[in-house]
Design a protein around this motif. Sequence first.
Motif, PDB file in Angstrom:
ATOM      1  N   LYS A 111      -4.693  10.658   1.610  1.00  0.00           N
ATOM      2  CA  LYS A 111      -3.504   9.803   1.553  1.00  0.00           C
ATOM      3  C   LYS A 111      -3.863   8.375   1.960  1.00  0.00           C
ATOM      4  CE  LYS A 111       0.068  13.302   2.308  1.00  0.00           C
ATOM      5  NZ  LYS A 111      -0.790  14.454   2.020  1.00  0.00           N
TER       6      LYS A 111
ATOM      7  N   ALA B 162       4.242   5.901  -2.153  1.00  0.00           N
ATOM      8  CA  ALA B 162       4.622   7.320  -2.205  1.00  0.00           C
ATOM      9  C   ALA B 162       5.539   7.630  -3.381  1.00  0.00           C
ATOM     10  CB  ALA B 162       5.295   7.721  -0.896  1.00  0.00           C
TER      11      ALA B 162
ATOM     12  N   THR C 119       1.189   7.518  -5.509  1.00  0.00           N
ATOM     13  CA  THR C 119       0.073   7.398  -4.574  1.00  0.00           C
ATOM     14  C   THR C 119       0.542   7.894  -3.207  1.00  0.00           C
ATOM     15  OG1 THR C 119      -0.850   5.478  -5.745  1.00  0.00           O
ATOM     16  CG2 THR C 119      -1.556   5.808  -3.478  1.00  0.00           C
ATOM     17  N   PRO C 120       0.194   9.106  -2.803  1.00  0.00           N
ATOM     18  CA  PRO C 120       0.655   9.646  -1.521  1.00  0.00           C
ATOM     19  C   PRO C 120       0.299   8.712  -0.368  1.00  0.00           C
ATOM     20  CG  PRO C 120      -0.391  11.363  -2.828  1.00  0.00           C
ATOM     21  CD  PRO C 120      -0.654  10.062  -3.540  1.00  0.00           C
ATOM     22  N   ALA C 121       1.282   8.367   0.441  1.00  0.00           N
ATOM     23  CA  ALA C 121       1.057   7.389   1.501  1.00  0.00           C
ATOM     24  C   ALA C 121       2.051   7.589   2.628  1.00  0.00           C
ATOM     25  CB  ALA C 121       1.181   5.965   0.947  1.00  0.00           C
TER      26      ALA C 121
ATOM     27  N   ASP D 110      -8.737  10.129   3.893  1.00  0.00           N
ATOM     28  CA  ASP D 110      -7.727   9.084   3.722  1.00  0.00           C
ATOM     29  C   ASP D 110      -8.359   7.696   3.636  1.00  0.00           C
ATOM     30  OD1 ASP D 110      -5.835  11.090   3.954  1.00  0.00           O
ATOM     31  OD2 ASP D 110      -5.546  10.769   6.108  1.00  0.00           O
TER      32      ASP D 110
END
Length: 328
Positions: free
Chosen positions: A51, A72, A76-78, A98
């Motif tokens: 992430k 997110a 883009t997972p964040a 990450d």
Amino acid sequence: MSQNTFTPAFDFIAAGKQVLAIERAGLAQLGQYINDDFRYACEALFRCAGKVVLMGMGKSGHIGRKVAATFASTGTPAFFVHPGEASHGDLGMVSPQDIVIALSNSGESHEVLTLIPVLKRLRIPLICMTGQLNSTMGKTAEIHLCVNVPEEACPFGLAPTTSTTAALVMGDALAVALLRARGFSAEDFALSHPGGVLGRKLLLRVSDIMHTGHDVPLIAPTASLREALLEITQKNLGMTVICDAKNIIKGIFTDGDLRRIFDMGIDLNRTIISDVMTPGGVRILPDTLAVEALNLMQAYNITSLMVAQSDFLIGVIHMHDMLRAGVI
């Protein structure tokens, strides 16, 4: 503390426009920093197996939270981690897979600098976004994104204004560039926003909200007009479908049709519905988006649609169903 009074001659409009002019000027020169460093950052983020972790103190932290939320929601997972809390345990939320993006206009945020040796030891890639190319953060980061601006909109040059706007825009540039590189679609976006209007419009299918079974107003072609009116009244959808014994659609009769034939002196008991129905009728497939059904209703100026596979009736959808589901 300043008094809460002002002279009648003070021009709030001019003051507001001056802020816009200063911030526009700051953004106008931001394009020079969309360079190789920006490309390197995008490539690293695209390849990230974990992430994206945003960090920042004060106003930079607020911008970091927003950038994380934008990442997110666009594929883009964040998430955001407060640097102060990271020093007291929250750094355990960050894994070697990450990437950390740290924001600081000065590039000298003590809370972030304290974490850098640990990030280096854990071999977690660090991207820093600062307004100072030669800052400590700028020099120690694997990738440095400069967001330098000529001046703050604050007349004292103290309150972060133009600088935070520039950081926010740079974050948007990263998120949208990644969105496009991933081929992220509007439907993908809706999956991250199921509770919003856009999510409902892009995810809700006709089959999710249509009437089926005994809730469908339905009569045989040999039924009388009176029987049709009773069915319309009982099912309360302003229409009834006319089908044969195998559920094959023969036509449709609506309360609008009823108003048109009232002046014709028709006997309700002796008139057969097949003699006054509209043959065929507008229909839609069950897996169609509900918003497309709404568009079809509006195009034909009608309030309901038959849901069918070819001529086989499956259900009925009404404009009120759209309202209840929040599509409208």
